[in-house]
Design a protein around this motif. Structure first.
Motif, PDB file in Angstrom:
ATOM      1  N   VAL A   1       0.877  -0.825   0.024  1.00  0.00           N
ATOM      2  CA  VAL A   1      -0.137   0.580   0.207  1.00  0.00           C
ATOM      3  C   VAL A   1       0.970   1.590   0.221  1.00  0.00           C
ATOM      4  N   THR A   2       1.624   1.419   0.597  1.00  0.00           N
ATOM      5  CA  THR A   2       2.905   2.576   0.971  1.00  0.00           C
ATOM      6  C   THR A   2       3.643   3.196  -0.762  1.00  0.00           C
ATOM      7  N   THR A   3       3.536   1.732  -1.218  1.00  0.00           N
ATOM      8  CA  THR A   3       4.589   1.875  -2.303  1.00  0.00           C
ATOM      9  C   THR A   3       3.572   1.835  -3.811  1.00  0.00           C
ATOM     10  N   SER A   4       1.914   2.158  -3.799  1.00  0.00           N
ATOM     11  CA  SER A   4       1.313   2.234  -4.595  1.00  0.00           C
ATOM     12  C   SER A   4       1.833   2.696  -5.816  1.00  0.00           C
ATOM     13  N   VAL A   5       1.714   2.863  -7.075  1.00  0.00           N
ATOM     14  CA  VAL A   5       2.176   4.063  -8.009  1.00  0.00           C
ATOM     15  C   VAL A   5       0.854   4.404  -9.176  1.00  0.00           C
ATOM     16  N   ASP A   6      -0.392   3.903  -8.381  1.00  0.00           N
ATOM     17  CA  ASP A   6      -1.376   4.370  -9.244  1.00  0.00           C
ATOM     18  C   ASP A   6      -1.794   5.913  -8.668  1.00  0.00           C
ATOM     19  N   THR A   7      -2.385   6.613  -9.883  1.00  0.00           N
ATOM     20  CA  THR A   7      -1.522   7.758  -9.587  1.00  0.00           C
ATOM     21  C   THR A   7      -3.471   8.018 -10.099  1.00  0.00           C
ATOM     22  N   TYR A   8      -4.524   7.555 -10.378  1.00  0.00           N
ATOM     23  CA  TYR A   8      -5.088   7.872 -11.628  1.00  0.00           C
ATOM     24  C   TYR A   8      -6.484   8.655 -10.723  1.00  0.00           C
ATOM     25  N   ALA A   9      -6.210   8.755  -9.363  1.00  0.00           N
ATOM     26  CA  ALA A   9      -7.259   9.139  -8.685  1.00  0.00           C
ATOM     27  C   ALA A   9      -6.571  10.819  -8.780  1.00  0.00           C
ATOM     28  N   LYS A  10      -5.808  10.320  -8.172  1.00  0.00           N
ATOM     29  CA  LYS A  10      -4.897  12.177  -8.037  1.00  0.00           C
ATOM     30  C   LYS A  10      -4.847  12.874  -8.944  1.00  0.00           C
ATOM     31  N   ASP A  11      -4.706  12.295  -9.677  1.00  0.00           N
ATOM     32  CA  ASP A  11      -4.875  12.701 -11.509  1.00  0.00           C
ATOM     33  C   ASP A  11      -5.822  13.783 -11.839  1.00  0.00           C
ATOM     34  N   ASN A  12      -6.811  13.019 -11.553  1.00  0.00           N
ATOM     35  CA  ASN A  12      -7.792  13.360 -11.964  1.00  0.00           C
ATOM     36  C   ASN A  12      -9.446  13.612 -11.427  1.00  0.00           C
ATOM     37  N   TYR A  13      -8.996  13.351  -9.812  1.00  0.00           N
ATOM     38  CA  TYR A  13     -10.095  13.923  -9.142  1.00  0.00           C
ATOM     39  C   TYR A  13      -9.647  14.920  -8.286  1.00  0.00           C
ATOM     40  N   ASN A  14     -11.124  16.042  -7.647  1.00  0.00           N
ATOM     41  CA  ASN A  14     -10.243  16.673  -6.808  1.00  0.00           C
ATOM     42  C   ASN A  14     -11.216  15.855  -4.978  1.00  0.00           C
ATOM     43  N   LYS A  15     -10.149  16.047  -4.347  1.00  0.00           N
ATOM     44  CA  LYS A  15     -10.648  15.759  -2.660  1.00  0.00           C
ATOM     45  C   LYS A  15     -10.632  16.333  -1.500  1.00  0.00           C
ATOM     46  N   LYS A  16     -11.881  16.582  -1.055  1.00  0.00           N
ATOM     47  CA  LYS A  16     -12.295  16.982  -0.162  1.00  0.00           C
ATOM     48  C   LYS A  16     -13.188  16.920   1.438  1.00  0.00           C
TER      49      LYS A  16
END
Length: 632
Positions: free
Chosen positions: A36-51
């Protein structure tokens, strides 16, 4: 920090599971934590805003809610929400999950994804109540999980930008329970709900089965049992260190159950509740949700795994109760999965030693789950989804089939009788005969040959049962080699007629598929096993004999008196192929999946003493039968 992350991963395994679900132990969970700590999947971060927001409930309590919204604001989106007792982590508006939503397809096409820490858990305020009881006809500031869900949806549809006003809820296991709960007093904006591996009643799911305590889940009570009084982003509970890698021996050494009190005290509220409520009393009955599923309005898709050791009762009975008492869109999907497998991205679907096919979970995510939510949240929402009422996987033929209802219309009941000389036949001998065995609660039958410490057992659901059939304290009944396929499609009812020299006994019934001798191995089989003559477990269940007539009013056996004991096994969809054999095993211990019955009647087994554990002789009479639901 790593220690706390590890705790989160462990309980996530309990509900959603990690990549390795064959047999999960502490070391394997720690490995998953590192992944989990080394995951490189950044799709959510690249395409979504978080609140992150705190939404105020009608009684003033604030619940932590995380909202992921697509960065593309050129169109509107529905809201997909999961309410969970297992944390919205990672916390912080710059910290993103690697994957959000029910599956990658719904994430990539764009939806507003919402997670919420339920009342009293993690970063939410309030007091937690395990399986909080539903309150019909609430007044004033009365709250339950239905009102919390309603209030949350009301806030979301009025405060989140770029929403089309439609909401769906989903979740696996405990989050599945909260998804089911959203159906009660549902908000008008709630259009689609998918309870998956959903808990229906804690007296029949997870921790207790028909009055028998699932000892192998004992450590998991830490997750639910320790309370907190303020919001927190860090784990506030710990799991007991049992100091061994041999779970069977640990629980033998800690029998009677009162010895386990050295590891927990009254601060573990849930374990205390289990120990004090040993019948299906008002405490458990109020926490069940199945009985409240009437006049449901949103569309429902119930999902489960045929090899889910934790939650079979909940999904099947959720679907059946809605089907009986409502007129909404209601479907069911069961695949060859263990707990939560369908939400993972593993291509090869293997349970224990058995390979069921490739791409099965991806097929479900893309062609069933995504289609369901899109139809009711983005599409016409007229019920013309193109999906089957019941989409079920035949775990013998290893193929999907669709039905207009579940169980299918074209079925019949067929009884097979447990005869002397280990025979399972369609006719019983006229003469009275018995099959006898000696049951020693100090040397109980293992539920698995594996020597491991398993947080929540899963792999054994397809395990080879040869080791058990060769024990003298396990009765085996077997058909001749089948000349034609026999497909079971529905529930199984074991009608035992038994006697015991004692005053108490558990009864475990297992249905097993015996493979032909020429079955070839696959790469998935454990080194010490062969698929030649493999005894694959298809379904098993237990009943604590004291509850044979009533779950609320237990009673002892009269020694040496013939007594009927009926035991329902949850539904299966399995074809015993031509050339195979159907086998039934009957035993009285299944350790330490189930705690050992002392075989001397005591009011509360958690208070049993050493001297209560006695060797007894059990008899199964030859008019005992097992009733299958056969697909014509």
């Amino acid at each position: 920090m790593i220690k706390n992350l590890f705790r989160v991963v462990v309980f996530s395994i309990f509900i959603l599971g990690c990549k390795d679900t064959q047999n999960i132990n502490v070391k394997e969970a720690e490995t998953e934590a590192n992944k989990v700590t080394t995951s490189v999947d950044t799709y959510a971060k690249d395409n979504y805003n978080k609140k992150e927001v705190m939404i105020v409930m009608r009684d003033g309590i604030k619940l932590h809610t995380t909202i992921y919204s697509p960065k593309d604001t050129s169109k509107t989106y529905p809201i997909l929400m999961m309410r969970t007792p297992y944390s919205c982590r990672p916390y912080g508006e710059n910290e993103f999950k690697s994957k959000i939503g029910p599956n990658k397809y719904l994430m990539e096409e764009g939806n507003i994804m919402v997670y919420q820490d339920v009342r009293g858990r993690w970063n939410s305020e309030g007091v937690y109540d395990n399986m909080r009881a539903y309150i019909p006809n609430k007044t004033g500031n009365q709250v339950d999980e239905a009102s919390d869900t309603y209030d949350t949806i009301e806030w979301l549809v009025n405060n989140v930008e770029n929403t089309n006003g439609n909401v769906g809820t989903y979740g696996i296991s405990y989050p599945g329970f909260y998804a089911t709960y959203s159906l009660l007093d549902s908000h008008p904006a709630l259009k689609a709900v998918s309870p998956q591996a959903c808990i229906g009643d804690f007296f029949f799911d997870d921790f207790i089965h028909n009055g028998a305590f699932l000892l192998s889940y004992w450590r998991a009570t830490s997750v639910f049992g320790y309370m907190k009084d303020t919001p927190t982003k860090e784990a506030w509970y710990e799991f007991p260190n049992i100091g061994t890698e041999d779970q069977y021996q640990f629980f033998i050494d800690n029998t009677p159950l009162s010895k386990l009190d050295d590891y927990y005290d009254e601060k573990n509220v849930f374990m205390t509740q289990i120990e004090e409520n040993v019948t299906y009393n008002d405490f458990w009955q109020k926490r069940g949700i199945i009985q409240h599923l009437k006049d449901i309005k949103p569309a429902v898709m119930v999902v489960g795994g045929q090899f889910d050791a934790e939650d079979l009762y909940g999904p099947y009975n959720t679907y059946k109760s809605i089907e009986k008492n409502s007129d909404n869109y209601n479907t069911i999907v069961f695949g060859p999965w263990s707990h939560g497998d369908w939400a993972r991205n593993r291509d090869r679907q293997v349970i224990g030693n058995m390979h069921f096919g490739d791409g099965i979970s991806d097929y479900f995510q893309k062609n069933i789950e995504t289609k369901f939510f899109n139809h009711f949240l983005k599409g016409e929402a007229n019920g013309e989804t193109g999906l089957a009422e019941a989409h079920m996987f035949d775990t013998g033929k290893k193929e999907w089939q669709s039905f207009e209802q579940w169980p299918p219309k074209n079925t019949m009941k067929q009884s097979w009788f447990m005869q002397p000389d280990e025979r399972l036949t369609k006719l019983a001998l006229r003469n009275i005969a018995t099959s006898d065995f000696i049951s020693n609660p100090r040397k109980p039958v293992p539920y698995s040959e594996d020597i491991k410490v398993v947080f929540t057992p899963r792999k054994f659901m397809t395990d080879d049962q040869r080791f058990a059939s060769r024990r003298p304290d396990v009765l085996t009944f077997e058909t001749e080699i089948l000349e034609n396929d026999v497909t079971l499609a529905g529930d199984i009812l074991s009608k035992l007629n038994v006697s015991t020299t004692g005053t108490a006994a558990d009864w475990i019934v297992k249905v097993i598929d015996v493979f032909p001798a020429d079955t070839e191995n696959t790469d998935d089989v454990q080194d010490h096993l062969k698929l030649s003559n493999y005894h694959m477990l298809v379904r098993s269940e237990v009943i604590r004999g004291r509850f044979r007539n009533s779950m609320t009013n237990p009673e002892p056996f009269v020694p040496n008196q013939k007594t009927p004991v009926n035991l329902k096994l949850q539904d299966v969809f399995h074809t015993f192929k031509k050339g195979h054999k159907i086998q039934v095993q009957v035993q009285s211990t299944f350790f330490p999946y189930i705690d050992a019955n002392p075989q001397t009647y005591v009011d509360n087994i958690f208070k049993a003493k050493e001297e209560d554990f006695k060797v007894q002789t059990h008899k199964v009479f030859n008019d005992s039968s097992i009733e299958f639901t056969i697909l014509k």
